[in-house]
Design a protein around this motif. Structure first.
Motif, PDB file in Angstrom:
ATOM      1  N   LEU A  11       0.857  -1.183   0.000  1.00 47.15           N
ATOM      2  CA  LEU A  11       0.000   0.000   0.000  1.00 47.15           C
ATOM      3  C   LEU A  11       0.892   1.232   0.000  1.00 47.15           C
ATOM      4  CD1 LEU A  11      -2.965   1.033   0.244  1.00 47.15           C
ATOM      5  CD2 LEU A  11      -2.606   1.089   2.713  1.00 47.15           C
ATOM      6  N   ARG A  12       0.643   2.136  -0.972  1.00 45.39           N
ATOM      7  CA  ARG A  12       1.462   3.340  -1.107  1.00 45.39           C
ATOM      8  C   ARG A  12       0.608   4.585  -0.903  1.00 45.39           C
ATOM      9  NH1 ARG A  12       6.394   2.008  -3.231  1.00 45.39           N
ATOM     10  NH2 ARG A  12       6.541  -0.105  -4.092  1.00 45.39           N
ATOM     11  N   ARG A  13       1.275   5.667  -0.535  1.00 42.54           N
ATOM     12  CA  ARG A  13       0.574   6.931  -0.308  1.00 42.54           C
ATOM     13  C   ARG A  13      -0.163   7.369  -1.575  1.00 42.54           C
ATOM     14  NH1 ARG A  13       0.778  10.384   3.628  1.00 42.54           N
ATOM     15  NH2 ARG A  13       2.690   9.517   4.523  1.00 42.54           N
ATOM     16  N   GLY A  14      -1.409   7.811  -1.397  1.00 42.84           N
ATOM     17  CA  GLY A  14      -2.225   8.274  -2.507  1.00 42.84           C
ATOM     18  C   GLY A  14      -2.965   7.168  -3.230  1.00 42.84           C
ATOM     19  N   CYS A  22      -3.429  10.711   1.545  1.00 40.57           N
ATOM     20  CA  CYS A  22      -3.375   9.466   2.292  1.00 40.57           C
ATOM     21  C   CYS A  22      -3.685   8.296   1.372  1.00 40.57           C
ATOM     22  CB  CYS A  22      -4.380   9.498   3.447  1.00 40.57           C
ATOM     23  SG  CYS A  22      -6.121   9.630   2.930  1.00 40.57           S
ATOM     24  N   ALA A  23      -3.446   7.106   1.858  1.00 38.34           N
ATOM     25  CA  ALA A  23      -3.913   5.898   1.181  1.00 38.34           C
ATOM     26  C   ALA A  23      -5.282   5.544   1.757  1.00 38.34           C
ATOM     27  CB  ALA A  23      -2.939   4.755   1.391  1.00 38.34           C
ATOM     28  N   ILE A  24      -6.125   4.899   0.947  1.00 40.73           N
ATOM     29  CA  ILE A  24      -7.455   4.491   1.390  1.00 40.73           C
ATOM     30  C   ILE A  24      -7.637   3.013   1.102  1.00 40.73           C
ATOM     31  CG2 ILE A  24      -9.947   4.767   1.028  1.00 40.73           C
ATOM     32  CD1 ILE A  24      -9.466   7.684   0.414  1.00 40.73           C
ATOM     33  N   VAL A  25      -8.127   2.284   2.101  1.00 36.55           N
ATOM     34  CA  VAL A  25      -8.432   0.865   1.944  1.00 36.55           C
ATOM     35  C   VAL A  25      -9.925   0.681   2.169  1.00 36.55           C
ATOM     36  CG1 VAL A  25      -8.008  -1.481   2.755  1.00 36.55           C
ATOM     37  CG2 VAL A  25      -6.143   0.197   2.766  1.00 36.55           C
TER      38      VAL A  25
END
Length: 249
Positions: free
Chosen positions: A30-33, A176-179
């Motif tokens: 998981l990466r930023r953005g 941010c990253a979103i899951v």
């Protein structure tokens, strides 16, 4: 381009009973953005994988790496509120604020549409209202990773469009990253960078379109499951998130 690595899981195996693994040999980055959507049937291990990502469970095999100082914002699938608990939405949100923060950000309060709910008791909120309050609480922490467990459960079509518009705004402004976690196989937001189809192991992964067409996915969920209702939106999410009745597509 997504560059900064935030979370990396390698060959994760976990089971609540040793002979019955819930997750087996699962890896992801998981990466930023980045927006990552986990899909799969009930019992596939999605929430367990989420708990391992958050550090709430330790895997029995495999490794978990998180960037130092990583901040998570978490919106659970359900929140059980004691009927006798005298707590307003405002107080609930304030309890989640980072240390030293004394006021709520008007921008996020407005964008999540909780302004009129702040002085209402939590017990009096509808499911959709409570979800928006939990989302506001999570993003006021300015997370590096925002995680939403089954965010579309019980939400009507207009609410789904609003949520997707808002998530793009959150991702763009907070970087941010979103899951997103869902068992709804028929609705995936088009802005998703990566879809992972999970059923105790990773069946397939890639863009929404590539997963929808993947033979393993179709074998698992049926030929009709390949027809995602992929939500797209071509208007400014900053403007549309402020207008409850926006139905542009």
């Amino acid at each position: 381009m997504h560059t900064e690595l935030l979370v990396q899981l390698k060959r994760i195996t976990f089971g609540y009973q040793p002979a019955q693994p819930v997750l087996q040999d699962v890896s992801l980055t998981l990466r930023r953005g980045e927006i990552l959507t986990l899909i799969g049937p009930n019992g596939a291990g999605k929430s367990t994988l989420l708990k391992i990502m958050l550090g709430l469970l330790q895997p029995q095999a495999g490794t978990v790496w998180r960037r130092d100082g990583l901040r998570f914002g978490y919106v659970p699938q359900k929140l059980h509120v004691d009927a006798s608990l005298p707590m307003t939405a405002r107080r609930f949100i304030e309890l989640g604020l980072p240390p030293g923060t004394h006021t709520l950000s008007n921008r996020w309060v407005e964008l999540t549409r909780v302004s009129a709910l702040l002085d209402k008791p939590l017990q009096g909120l509808s499911g959709g209202e409570l979800q928006r309050v939990m989302l506001c609480r999570a993003i006021l922490r300015q997370p590096d990773v925002l995680v939403l467990d089954e965010p579309l459960q019980g939400v009507d079509v207009q609410g789904q469009k609003f949520l997707y518009q808002l998530l793009v705004t959150i991702r763009d402004e907070l970087q941010c990253a979103i899951v997103l976690i869902s068992h709804d196989l028929h609705l995936v937001m088009a802005q998703t960078d990566q879809v992972i189809c999970l059923n105790h192991h990773i069946c397939c992964s890639g863009t929404p379109q590539s997963v929808a067409e993947h033979p393993e996915y179709r074998r698992l969920f049926g030929e009709d499951a390949g027809l995602f209702a992929i939500y797209t939106h071509h208007h400014d999410p900053h403007r549309c998130a402020e207008h409850e009745g926006c139905t542009h597509e």
